[in-house]
Design an enzyme around this catalytic site. Sequence first.
Site, PDB file in Angstrom:
ATOM      1  N   GLY A 172      36.008  69.324  81.884  1.00  0.00           N
ATOM      2  CA  GLY A 172      37.058  68.332  81.680  1.00  0.00           C
ATOM      3  C   GLY A 172      37.716  67.986  83.002  1.00  0.00           C
ATOM      4  O   GLY A 172      38.044  68.863  83.809  1.00  0.00           O
ATOM      5  N   GLY A 192      40.319  65.481  83.045  1.00  0.00           N
ATOM      6  CA  GLY A 192      41.583  64.779  82.817  1.00  0.00           C
ATOM      7  C   GLY A 192      42.620  65.431  83.720  1.00  0.00           C
ATOM      8  O   GLY A 192      42.282  66.159  84.664  1.00  0.00           O
ATOM      9  N   ALA A 213      44.588  67.911  83.208  1.00  0.00           N
ATOM     10  CA  ALA A 213      44.553  69.382  83.204  1.00  0.00           C
ATOM     11  C   ALA A 213      43.371  69.896  84.018  1.00  0.00           C
ATOM     12  O   ALA A 213      43.503  70.824  84.824  1.00  0.00           O
ATOM     13  CB  ALA A 213      44.479  69.895  81.768  1.00  0.00           C
ATOM     14  N   HIS A 240      52.384  59.450  66.000  1.00  0.00           N
ATOM     15  CA  HIS A 240      53.330  58.752  66.877  1.00  0.00           C
ATOM     16  C   HIS A 240      53.921  57.543  66.163  1.00  0.00           C
ATOM     17  O   HIS A 240      53.189  56.745  65.584  1.00  0.00           O
ATOM     18  CB  HIS A 240      52.570  58.304  68.140  1.00  0.00           C
ATOM     19  CG  HIS A 240      53.445  57.913  69.275  1.00  0.00           C
ATOM     20  ND1 HIS A 240      54.352  56.898  69.199  1.00  0.00           N
ATOM     21  CD2 HIS A 240      53.562  58.418  70.529  1.00  0.00           C
ATOM     22  CE1 HIS A 240      54.977  56.782  70.358  1.00  0.00           C
ATOM     23  NE2 HIS A 240      54.522  57.704  71.181  1.00  0.00           N
ATOM     24  N   ARG A 300      59.445  62.264  67.733  1.00  0.00           N
ATOM     25  CA  ARG A 300      58.409  61.445  67.091  1.00  0.00           C
ATOM     26  C   ARG A 300      58.201  61.780  65.620  1.00  0.00           C
ATOM     27  O   ARG A 300      58.002  60.891  64.793  1.00  0.00           O
ATOM     28  CB  ARG A 300      57.094  61.641  67.839  1.00  0.00           C
ATOM     29  CG  ARG A 300      57.165  61.066  69.214  1.00  0.00           C
ATOM     30  CD  ARG A 300      55.962  61.407  70.037  1.00  0.00           C
ATOM     31  NE  ARG A 300      56.120  60.792  71.351  1.00  0.00           N
ATOM     32  CZ  ARG A 300      55.240  60.887  72.332  1.00  0.00           C
ATOM     33  NH1 ARG A 300      54.134  61.582  72.157  1.00  0.00           N
ATOM     34  NH2 ARG A 300      55.452  60.295  73.470  1.00  0.00           N
ATOM     35  N   HIS A 312      48.059  60.702  67.237  1.00  0.00           N
ATOM     36  CA  HIS A 312      48.210  60.489  68.672  1.00  0.00           C
ATOM     37  C   HIS A 312      47.877  61.715  69.509  1.00  0.00           C
ATOM     38  O   HIS A 312      47.312  61.603  70.598  1.00  0.00           O
ATOM     39  CB  HIS A 312      49.659  60.069  68.922  1.00  0.00           C
ATOM     40  CG  HIS A 312      50.005  59.860  70.349  1.00  0.00           C
ATOM     41  ND1 HIS A 312      49.449  58.864  71.110  1.00  0.00           N
ATOM     42  CD2 HIS A 312      50.855  60.510  71.168  1.00  0.00           C
ATOM     43  CE1 HIS A 312      49.949  58.912  72.334  1.00  0.00           C
ATOM     44  NE2 HIS A 312      50.784  59.918  72.405  1.00  0.00           N
ATOM     45  N   GLU A 328      45.698  69.691  76.796  1.00  0.00           N
ATOM     46  CA  GLU A 328      45.756  69.468  75.349  1.00  0.00           C
ATOM     47  C   GLU A 328      44.770  70.370  74.597  1.00  0.00           C
ATOM     48  O   GLU A 328      44.906  70.572  73.393  1.00  0.00           O
ATOM     49  CB  GLU A 328      45.504  67.978  75.043  1.00  0.00           C
ATOM     50  CG  GLU A 328      45.940  67.596  73.643  1.00  0.00           C
ATOM     51  CD  GLU A 328      45.853  66.108  73.336  1.00  0.00           C
ATOM     52  OE1 GLU A 328      45.862  65.293  74.287  1.00  0.00           O
ATOM     53  OE2 GLU A 328      45.775  65.764  72.141  1.00  0.00           O
ATOM     54  N   ARG A 365      55.330  67.755  69.718  1.00  0.00           N
ATOM     55  CA  ARG A 365      55.483  67.604  71.164  1.00  0.00           C
ATOM     56  C   ARG A 365      56.483  66.498  71.475  1.00  0.00           C
ATOM     57  O   ARG A 365      56.412  65.414  70.885  1.00  0.00           O
ATOM     58  CB  ARG A 365      54.129  67.258  71.808  1.00  0.00           C
ATOM     59  CG  ARG A 365      54.246  66.976  73.291  1.00  0.00           C
ATOM     60  CD  ARG A 365      52.901  66.745  73.909  1.00  0.00           C
ATOM     61  NE  ARG A 365      52.275  65.498  73.531  1.00  0.00           N
ATOM     62  CZ  ARG A 365      52.584  64.299  74.032  1.00  0.00           C
ATOM     63  NH1 ARG A 365      53.535  64.171  74.927  1.00  0.00           N
ATOM     64  NH2 ARG A 365      51.931  63.215  73.637  1.00  0.00           N
ATOM     65  N   LEU A 420      51.688  65.374  79.806  1.00  0.00           N
ATOM     66  CA  LEU A 420      51.267  65.265  81.206  1.00  0.00           C
ATOM     67  C   LEU A 420      51.871  66.408  82.006  1.00  0.00           C
ATOM     68  O   LEU A 420      51.223  67.024  82.856  1.00  0.00           O
ATOM     69  CB  LEU A 420      51.705  63.913  81.789  1.00  0.00           C
ATOM     70  CG  LEU A 420      51.212  62.660  81.048  1.00  0.00           C
ATOM     71  CD1 LEU A 420      51.626  61.400  81.809  1.00  0.00           C
ATOM     72  CD2 LEU A 420      49.704  62.672  80.858  1.00  0.00           C
TER      73      LEU A 420
HETATM   74  C1  LIG Z   1      47.642  56.157  74.416  1.00  0.00           C
HETATM   75  C2  LIG Z   1      48.216  57.453  74.866  1.00  0.00           C
HETATM   76  C3  LIG Z   1      49.347  57.460  75.679  1.00  0.00           C
HETATM   77  C4  LIG Z   1      49.890  58.658  76.114  1.00  0.00           C
HETATM   78  N1  LIG Z   1      51.005  58.635  76.906  1.00  0.00           N
HETATM   79  C5  LIG Z   1      51.528  59.812  77.338  1.00  0.00           C
HETATM   80  C6  LIG Z   1      52.662  59.810  78.189  1.00  0.00           C
HETATM   81  O1  LIG Z   1      53.189  58.768  78.567  1.00  0.00           O
HETATM   82  N2  LIG Z   1      53.145  61.002  78.596  1.00  0.00           N
HETATM   83  C7  LIG Z   1      52.598  62.190  78.216  1.00  0.00           C
HETATM   84  O2  LIG Z   1      53.072  63.248  78.630  1.00  0.00           O
HETATM   85  N3  LIG Z   1      51.496  62.204  77.422  1.00  0.00           N
HETATM   86  C8  LIG Z   1      50.958  61.056  76.981  1.00  0.00           C
HETATM   87  N4  LIG Z   1      49.856  61.081  76.169  1.00  0.00           N
HETATM   88  C9  LIG Z   1      49.168  62.350  75.941  1.00  0.00           C
HETATM   89  C10 LIG Z   1      48.353  62.714  77.176  1.00  0.00           C
HETATM   90  O3  LIG Z   1      47.780  61.551  77.714  1.00  0.00           O
HETATM   91  C11 LIG Z   1      47.225  63.701  76.888  1.00  0.00           C
HETATM   92  O4  LIG Z   1      47.698  64.752  76.104  1.00  0.00           O
HETATM   93  C12 LIG Z   1      46.700  64.275  78.182  1.00  0.00           C
HETATM   94  O5  LIG Z   1      46.365  63.251  79.079  1.00  0.00           O
HETATM   95  C13 LIG Z   1      45.485  65.157  77.933  1.00  0.00           C
HETATM   96  O6  LIG Z   1      44.992  65.558  79.178  1.00  0.00           O
HETATM   97  P1  LIG Z   1      43.830  66.616  79.273  1.00  0.00           P
HETATM   98  O7  LIG Z   1      43.518  66.761  80.721  1.00  0.00           O
HETATM   99  O8  LIG Z   1      44.195  67.845  78.529  1.00  0.00           O
HETATM  100  O9  LIG Z   1      42.601  65.964  78.500  1.00  0.00           O
HETATM  101  P2  LIG Z   1      41.855  64.549  78.683  1.00  0.00           P
HETATM  102  O10 LIG Z   1      42.543  63.644  79.600  1.00  0.00           O
HETATM  103  O11 LIG Z   1      41.571  64.093  77.303  1.00  0.00           O
HETATM  104  O12 LIG Z   1      40.509  64.940  79.381  1.00  0.00           O
HETATM  105  C14 LIG Z   1      39.481  65.589  78.695  1.00  0.00           C
HETATM  106  C15 LIG Z   1      38.336  65.790  79.654  1.00  0.00           C
HETATM  107  O13 LIG Z   1      37.389  66.662  79.053  1.00  0.00           O
HETATM  108  C16 LIG Z   1      36.090  66.122  79.169  1.00  0.00           C
HETATM  109  N5  LIG Z   1      35.327  66.647  78.052  1.00  0.00           N
HETATM  110  C17 LIG Z   1      35.683  66.750  76.756  1.00  0.00           C
HETATM  111  N6  LIG Z   1      34.714  67.362  76.059  1.00  0.00           N
HETATM  112  C18 LIG Z   1      33.729  67.664  76.934  1.00  0.00           C
HETATM  113  C19 LIG Z   1      32.474  68.298  76.818  1.00  0.00           C
HETATM  114  N7  LIG Z   1      32.046  68.812  75.661  1.00  0.00           N
HETATM  115  N8  LIG Z   1      31.706  68.397  77.931  1.00  0.00           N
HETATM  116  C20 LIG Z   1      32.129  67.902  79.139  1.00  0.00           C
HETATM  117  N9  LIG Z   1      33.329  67.317  79.296  1.00  0.00           N
HETATM  118  C21 LIG Z   1      34.105  67.197  78.206  1.00  0.00           C
HETATM  119  C22 LIG Z   1      36.280  64.631  79.195  1.00  0.00           C
HETATM  120  O14 LIG Z   1      35.170  64.029  79.811  1.00  0.00           O
HETATM  121  C23 LIG Z   1      37.567  64.531  80.018  1.00  0.00           C
HETATM  122  O15 LIG Z   1      37.231  64.585  81.374  1.00  0.00           O
HETATM  123  C24 LIG Z   1      49.307  59.884  75.719  1.00  0.00           C
HETATM  124  C25 LIG Z   1      48.187  59.878  74.903  1.00  0.00           C
HETATM  125  C26 LIG Z   1      47.663  58.684  74.449  1.00  0.00           C
HETATM  126  C27 LIG Z   1      46.507  58.714  73.515  1.00  0.00           C
END
Ligand SMILES: Cc1cc2nc3c(=O)[nH]c(=O)nc-3n(C[C@H](O)[C@H](O)[C@H](O)COP(=O)(O)OP(=O)(O)OC[C@H]3O[C@@H](n4cnc5c(N)ncnc54)[C@H](O)[C@@H]3O)c2cc1C
Length: 687
Positions: free
Chosen positions: A57, A59, A61, A283, A354, A446, A470, A480, A486
């Site tokens: 991943g 993202g 995190a 949401h 929310r 959401h 997440e 949350r 973020l």
């Molecule tokens: C529309 C929207 C708006 C939002 N706005 C906000 C905000 O303003 N403020 C806030 O705090 N939060 C917000 N959130 C929540 C927040 O964006 C997410 O909770 C957060 O970005 C998740 O980050 P992450 O790094 O955990 O996962 P993600 O960003 O979902 O990244 C997941 C990663 O894992 C990889 N992956 C997944 N499964 C596999 C696999 N099996 N093999 C290889 N790679 C894999 C993907 O390719 C990706 O790179 C929002 C969410 C949404 C939907």
Amino acid sequence: MLYTCILTNSHTKNFAMSTLDSKIPSGPLADKWTKHKNEIDLVNPANKRNIDVIVVGTGLAGSSAAATLAELGYNVKTFCYQDSPRRAHSIAAQGGINAAKNYQGDGDSAYRLFYDTVKGGDYRSREANVHRLAEVSTNIIDQCVAQGVPFAREYGGLLDNRSFGGVLVSRTFYAKGQTGQQLLLGAYSAMNRQINRGKIHSFNRHEMLDVVKVDGKARGIIARNLITGEIERHSAHAVVLASGGYGNVFFLSTNAMGSNVTASWRAHRRGAYFANPCYTQIHPTCIPVSGDHQSKLTLMSESLRNDGRIWVPKKKEDALAIREGRLKPTQLSEEDRDYYLERRYPAFGNLVPRDVASRAAKECCDAGFGVNKTGEAVYLDFATAIKRYGKEKALTEKISNPTDAQIYKMGAAVIENKYGNLFQMYEKIVDQNPYKTPMMIYPAVHYTMGGLWVDYNLQTTVEGLYATGEANFSDHGANRLGASALMQGLADGYFVLPYTIGDYLSKDIRTGKIPTDTKEFDQAEKDVKDRIDKLMSGSGERSVDYYHKTLGKIMWNKCGMSRNEKDLKDAIDEIAALREDFWKNVNVPGTKDTLNQELEKAGRVADFLELGELFAKDALDRNESCGGHFREESVELDGPQKGEALRDDKNFKYVSAWEYKGAPKEALLHKEELIFENIELKTRSYK
Ligand SMILES: Cc1cc2nc3c(=O)[nH]c(=O)nc-3n(C[C@H](O)[C@H](O)[C@H](O)COP(=O)(O)OP(=O)(O)OC[C@H]3O[C@@H](n4cnc5c(N)ncnc54)[C@H](O)[C@@H]3O)c2cc1C
């Protein structure tokens, strides 16, 4: 801290005993993290060069963790299924990121952020983790500013803040409506520096399909190259899952289309407990569903609730007239509008958390006050804010006796400056101008607070397997607060995991490279290949999407915004039957040796079909209302909170951590009792 847990299985009546160790350090709350960092083992720089870490991943995190670990000297491999790390779902985040900087001088502090988060999560999160999150929140902003993230600034040059739900201060840092994208560009740049140094090897368009365990420890993964279909083995001394949330189990959600549970679920099947799967955030401010053709829902950021006022018509006949197109919302006088959040929750008004706002919208619509064709929408109205900003602007511009048109023009410009891209998005989708007529919004799935259970070090119940962002069950309890996902993802990646994983890896400095030509890798690879063959061999007539949509409908109707025993039991049976049908009748076209998105989807939906059942089982077990989990059987019947969700601290003050035992109905429940030593458990009131 060692907890004795009672294991129960309410649907199959299995009982057992075990222990779950959350490893919370001893000592006063505010000192725990510092003390822990001082006491854990470190790996010296020369030894770090001999240690490999896999991060699944990219993202916020994952990329923050990968960049930091590589900067420290570890050899890192990252995996993502997109064509670039910077396309992770995190780029969708709009509104902002919280931090207790107190730039506004409005009384904020680390303690207040901690308190708001525990209360916002309805007292279902771990105090120690949340306090650490609040402590490091301020470092995140400094780190991101140093990377060049263009946070919005005030006239004086300080970073600007706005408010999100459930708090009485302004602590949300933002970059217009693109905060996630800007933060990810920062983290991705940090990653790129390490890619350039050869410290990160980035595997894009790769999907992790299994965790490989050797002697009980996570020592690698099996991944599929999504372009060639090749199945690959990758080893490491530790594996970090930062694979995001599973809101797409509902089919329709605000998540990116690719968001899925596969990485977490595969880990769960290998021994990682899954915590609080039923905790979902619905949401309140999303564009309403418009028909069966849809595969995606769009969020209108919570930041809009800083200026937008939520209302429905006071009279049902007016609501009907609006639905039938006989009346326009702008024709309805102030006296005929019910600003129901301001009325019911005067202290927080439109900025209640929310879960509270979503339930209130549903109640209005269920009672017949909905304002779109399907009756499932309420208004989010900016007319008051436009007027207010317009008048203020007229004053500062020294325009005496401004006309209504001048006030409107200047006020709309302020709103455009703050939320322009969101308004544009709304207009493109709904074909209505939200500057002139109120937006229509309705709650949508959401975010998932549930995820892999982790201890204080972010380690799952599998040694050497970590979960961040997440993907873990995280710090948000049963609900949350906005802008804290973020914060948590970046806290985990930049400031927590790099310390805690070192403690674990310090025992591996003499281990040497982990070989991949072992029986454990053979077996894991075989399991993955067999599963793909099984998916490809179906001769059925139904598409993967058919199963995903059907599952989503069961989830939304029976495990959605409100839940009851009968529906949950029905959902468990229906999902089990649907899963059986899937394995007999799904049709996956194409071949396994090429790019095949139907095959990718099929694997993910197969996992959703297992998770969905566990989700319903978890919701059934939790016969209380807390945060986003509303049980119809558990409502305040009297007093000032009448009609509100009723939490049951006596019986449910625990984290549910489910152990995989085959079919979801066999899963065993481990309970981590939550201990509150610093916050008094109260009825969560926003009145
Ligand atoms: C529309 C929207 C708006 C939002 N706005 C906000 C905000 O303003 N403020 C806030 O705090 N939060 C917000 N959130 C929540 C927040 O964006 C997410 O909770 C957060 O970005 C998740 O980050 P992450 O790094 O955990 O996962 P993600 O960003 O979902 O990244 C997941 C990663 O894992 C990889 N992956 C997944 N499964 C596999 C696999 N099996 N093999 C290889 N790679 C894999 C993907 O390719 C990706 O790179 C929002 C969410 C949404 C939907």
